[in-house]
Motif scaffolding. Structure first.
Motif, PDB file in Angstrom:
ATOM      1  N   LEU A 208       0.858  -1.174   0.000  1.00 12.87           N
ATOM      2  CA  LEU A 208       0.000   0.000   0.000  1.00 12.87           C
ATOM      3  C   LEU A 208       0.900   1.232   0.000  1.00 12.87           C
ATOM      4  O   LEU A 208       1.656   1.463   0.958  1.00 12.87           O
ATOM      5  CB  LEU A 208      -0.914   0.009   1.223  1.00 12.87           C
TER       6      LEU A 208
ATOM      7  N   PRO B 180       1.281   5.274   0.032  1.00 17.44           N
ATOM      8  CA  PRO B 180       0.507   6.483   0.358  1.00 17.44           C
ATOM      9  C   PRO B 180       0.758   7.607  -0.642  1.00 17.44           C
ATOM     10  O   PRO B 180       1.896   8.053  -0.816  1.00 17.44           O
ATOM     11  CB  PRO B 180       1.017   6.852   1.749  1.00 17.44           C
TER      12      PRO B 180
ATOM     13  N   GLU C  25       2.796   6.464  -7.662  1.00 14.47           N
ATOM     14  CA  GLU C  25       3.988   6.244  -6.855  1.00 14.47           C
ATOM     15  C   GLU C  25       5.262   6.776  -7.500  1.00 14.47           C
ATOM     16  O   GLU C  25       6.300   6.884  -6.846  1.00 14.47           O
ATOM     17  CB  GLU C  25       4.152   4.745  -6.556  1.00 14.47           C
TER      18      GLU C  25
ATOM     19  N   PRO D 159      -1.217  12.838   3.615  1.00 11.02           N
ATOM     20  CA  PRO D 159      -1.693  11.656   2.879  1.00 11.02           C
ATOM     21  C   PRO D 159      -3.181  11.805   2.545  1.00 11.02           C
ATOM     22  O   PRO D 159      -3.974  12.228   3.389  1.00 11.02           O
ATOM     23  CB  PRO D 159      -1.458  10.506   3.864  1.00 11.02           C
TER      24      PRO D 159
ATOM     25  N   LYS E 259      -4.638   9.329   0.030  1.00  7.80           N
ATOM     26  CA  LYS E 259      -5.107   8.110  -0.610  1.00  7.80           C
ATOM     27  C   LYS E 259      -4.002   7.067  -0.565  1.00  7.80           C
ATOM     28  O   LYS E 259      -2.818   7.400  -0.566  1.00  7.80           O
ATOM     29  CB  LYS E 259      -5.496   8.404  -2.068  1.00  7.80           C
ATOM     30  N   SER E 260      -4.380   5.814  -0.498  1.00  6.16           N
ATOM     31  CA  SER E 260      -3.423   4.714  -0.593  1.00  6.16           C
ATOM     32  C   SER E 260      -3.677   3.933  -1.869  1.00  6.16           C
ATOM     33  O   SER E 260      -4.833   3.690  -2.242  1.00  6.16           O
ATOM     34  CB  SER E 260      -3.531   3.786   0.619  1.00  6.16           C
ATOM     35  N   LYS E 261      -2.596   3.561  -2.522  1.00  9.09           N
ATOM     36  CA  LYS E 261      -2.692   2.840  -3.785  1.00  9.09           C
ATOM     37  C   LYS E 261      -1.973   1.503  -3.673  1.00  9.09           C
ATOM     38  O   LYS E 261      -0.868   1.435  -3.125  1.00  9.09           O
ATOM     39  CB  LYS E 261      -2.066   3.672  -4.910  1.00  9.09           C
ATOM     40  N   LYS E 262      -2.593   0.445  -4.183  1.00  8.91           N
ATOM     41  CA  LYS E 262      -1.950  -0.857  -4.216  1.00  8.91           C
ATOM     42  C   LYS E 262      -0.938  -0.885  -5.365  1.00  8.91           C
ATOM     43  O   LYS E 262      -1.297  -0.614  -6.501  1.00  8.91           O
ATOM     44  CB  LYS E 262      -2.986  -1.962  -4.379  1.00  8.91           C
TER      45      LYS E 262
END
Length: 226
Positions: free
Chosen positions: A27, A29, A63, A215, A217-220
């Motif tokens: 994950l 951020p 990212e 932060p 949002k979290s992205k896989k």
């Protein structure tokens, strides 16, 4: 033939966990960042003829990439034996940053990369007094204030690291290329805000930043272990 098919089917089932597990997911951020430059105030304490205030906002697209907008104000004075020069105004830069670190190494906390910017300087400049000496004597005059603009592009490698949660520090080198100096060849300002000496095509500088991270949002992100 039947035994051969069964062998290959079993082999695929055996290899399948290896293929799936060869990729990990983390994950990552994504953040909004606001930064303030400390170089300008530090220089002003040493050189009272130049005051610069600068900051930036950035938004992570993913990212690896972030959108950046920077801006500030510059007040610059220069004097020598036969003339005085004064300019002040605002500047804007817009572009992108690319993180060269792998996602599992940066983890939203560390950045080592390169940025690209387009810069616009909006300023007023004047020559309050100048003198010219020749055979007939000394001629004294001045050039009134005029408003103009200049354009340049930048390449900015740098680093950033998190000191505390959501608080980072970093620096970037500014390698600048002049597009337009805000005047003709006979009446060009001595100094172009946030570019530097407008008599040169290229210029360089450096910024040190204190950065606040937010932060949102979290992205896989899939990673491939070495």
């Amino acid at each position: 033939m039947r035994r051969t098919c069964v062998f290959f089917i079993n082999l695929l089932f055996f290899l399948n966990p290896v293929i799936v597990n060869s990729q990990d997911t983390i994950l990552f951020p994504l953040k909004i960042r606001a930064g303030a430059d400390i170089t300008g105030p530090a220089i002003y304490m040493l050189e009272k003829d130049r005051m610069s205030i600068e900051g930036f906002f950035s938004l992570d697209r993913n990212e690896k990439m972030a959108y950046v907008i920077e801006g500030g104000y510059v007040n610059y004075k220069y004097s020598q034996y036969n003339y005085d020069f004064h300019t002040n105004g605002m500047f804007l830069r817009a572009g992108v940053n690319f993180n060269l670190l792998k996602p599992e190494m940066s983890a939203g906390k560390y950045w080592t990369g390169i940025g690209f910017r387009y810069g616009l300087s909006l300023f007023s400049s004047e020559v309050p007094s100048f003198s010219i000496e020749n055979y007939w004597g000394t001629y004294n005059s001045s050039i009134p204030a005029r408003t103009s603009n200049g354009h340049f592009i930048e390449v900015s490698p740098g680093v950033r690291t998190e000191l505390f949660k959501n608080l980072s520090i970093g620096w970037s080198i500014r390698l600048r290329l002049l597009i337009s100096g805000g005047g003709n060849k006979d009446l060009r300002p001595v100094y172009l805000n946030r570019f530097g000496n407008s008599g040169k095509i290229t210029n360089a500088g450096i910024n040190y930043y204190i950065v606040w991270d937010i932060p949102f949002k979290s992205k896989k992100v899939k990673t491939i272990p070495e």
